[in-house]
Design an enzyme around this catalytic site. Structure first.
Site, PDB file in Angstrom:
ATOM      1  NE  ARG A 166      -3.590  -2.154   2.858  1.00  0.00           N
ATOM      2  CZ  ARG A 166      -3.352  -3.265   3.559  1.00  0.00           C
ATOM      3  NH1 ARG A 166      -2.160  -3.427   4.149  1.00  0.00           N
ATOM      4  NH2 ARG A 166      -4.274  -4.197   3.680  1.00  0.00           N
ATOM      5  CE  LYS A 190      -6.244  -0.351   4.796  1.00  0.00           C
ATOM      6  NZ  LYS A 190      -7.573  -0.541   4.160  1.00  0.00           N
ATOM      7  CG  HIS A 259      -4.531   0.772  -3.929  1.00  0.00           C
ATOM      8  ND1 HIS A 259      -3.802   0.660  -2.760  1.00  0.00           N
ATOM      9  CD2 HIS A 259      -5.573  -0.089  -3.786  1.00  0.00           C
ATOM     10  CE1 HIS A 259      -4.383  -0.202  -1.947  1.00  0.00           C
ATOM     11  NE2 HIS A 259      -5.450  -0.683  -2.546  1.00  0.00           N
ATOM     12  NE  ARG A 262      -3.189  -3.652  -1.181  1.00  0.00           N
ATOM     13  CZ  ARG A 262      -2.692  -4.452  -0.228  1.00  0.00           C
ATOM     14  NH1 ARG A 262      -1.389  -4.671  -0.175  1.00  0.00           N
ATOM     15  NH2 ARG A 262      -3.492  -5.023   0.652  1.00  0.00           N
ATOM     16  CG  HIS A 285      -6.549  -8.435   1.777  1.00  0.00           C
ATOM     17  ND1 HIS A 285      -6.812  -8.861   0.486  1.00  0.00           N
ATOM     18  CD2 HIS A 285      -6.284  -7.107   1.690  1.00  0.00           C
ATOM     19  CE1 HIS A 285      -6.707  -7.843  -0.337  1.00  0.00           C
ATOM     20  NE2 HIS A 285      -6.384  -6.764   0.372  1.00  0.00           N
ATOM     21  CE1 TYR A 294      -6.905  -7.010  -6.720  1.00  0.00           C
ATOM     22  CE2 TYR A 294      -7.029  -7.948  -4.516  1.00  0.00           C
ATOM     23  CZ  TYR A 294      -6.807  -6.876  -5.351  1.00  0.00           C
ATOM     24  OH  TYR A 294      -6.492  -5.652  -4.805  1.00  0.00           O
TER      25      TYR A 294
END
Length: 317
Positions: A166, A190, A259, A262, A285, A294
């Site tokens: 990210r 995150k 992004h 990514r 994730h 995806y």
């Protein structure tokens, strides 16, 4: 209602119809988001805005006590938010903020239950992320080493595509987080969760070239992996502008942003490996459903191939 004031950016304005106790709970929870949950300033600001909306709703509905909020109130709150112009995705985030707040209140034994648990936002249309194909990426990553900034930019884009980082993760990197012999980078993602991801050979070569240039540019006290002209850590906006610059220079037809690397990393890796769990780990994730988008991109590619190739699918000319 929660207002921004000097010295207390997300405090609750005194004199509002909601009780002093409610104001205190809101303020305490917002501090909790920043200290215990360690959310990014941007996410914490969004949560504060959503809780301001909840406080406004309580005032207008003459609901001075949090214990009086039930699931019907939350359902009306969500419906009015959507009717007021919020997208389904934004209503979903707003409900997430309310659920988090009431979870906190339940944990602290301030209310008996969470009235927002079973409330769902309007269904949002699934938006597939954009990607670059391999030829476009090769074109974009073919950056001439004409000066130190070009060497840096090549290293940034190679690392984005090689490791699926990210933007916030990349600009936050320190030199010490990069292990060139092991060909890995330790990333703070995150929720301040750390993960170690591999770095490809071409990205390693580009990073080695950049580290030689960095030695002449970086301030002595700055530990940042990527620095700007002033020798300090590179800012988010600077990375966005430089990538857009190279995309224009290379004649790419669409808007290119960090992004996109990514998305392309995840899509190309999943097309080759079919290992959804592996891609989930590499992307950091928490929920595999986030990674599953995806698989839709992969299916969309197969569907286009089918339409173009199958005798029973071809359109008549």
């Amino acid at each position: 209602m929660i207002r921004k004031t000097n010295g207390a950016p997300n405090s609750v304005k005194s004199g509002a119809p909601i009780s002093d106790v409610v104001r205190q709970h809101l303020e305490t929870y917002l501090r909790h988001l920043g200290s215990e949950r360690r959310l990014s300033p941007h996410t914490a600001s969004n949560y504060a805005r959503d809780l301001r909306a909840l406080a406004d709703f309580m005032e207008r509905g003459n609901l001075p006590d949090l214990a009086r909020i039930d699931s019907q109130h939350v359902r009306v709150f969500a419906a009015r938010s959507h009717a007021g112009g919020l997208s389904p995705r934004s209503v979903q985030r707003r409900l997430s903020a309310v659920r988090g707040f009431f979870n906190y209140l339940v944990r602290e034994k301030l209310v008996a239950s969470n009235p927002a648990l079973d409330i769902r936002a309007p269904k949002a249309a699934r938006r597939l992320p954009g990607t670059l194909d391999v030829d476009q990426l090769n074109q974009l990553l073919d950056v001439p080493a004409e000066d130190a900034l070009a060497v840096r930019d090549k290293a940034i884009m190679e690392l984005f595509y090689s490791s699926g980082l990210r933007l916030d993760e990349l600009v936050g990197l320190d030199v010490s987080q990069l292990d060139l012999p092991d060909r890995t980078v330790r990333v703070l993602g995150k929720g301040r969760k750390t993960r170690v991801v591999p770095v490809g050979r071409k990205a390693i070569d580009a990073l080695r070239a950049w580290l030689r240039e960095r030695a002449t540019m970086a301030n002595v006290a700055d530990s940042a992996l990527f620095v700007g002209r002033n020798g300090s850590r590179l800012k988010h906006r600077a990375v966005q502008l430089r990538i857009a610059y190279w995309a224009r220079r290379k004649g790419l037809p669409s808007h290119v942003h960090p992004h996109l690397f990514r998305h392309s990393f995840a899509t190309h890796l999943l097309e080759s490996s079919k290992d959804l769990r592996g891609v989930q780990e590499l992307l950091g994730h928490a929920d595999i459903s986030t990674t599953q988008i995806y698989t839709h991109l992969d299916f969309a590619h197969l569907a286009r191939t089918y339409d173009a190739s199958h005798p029973r699918a071809k359109r008549k000319t």
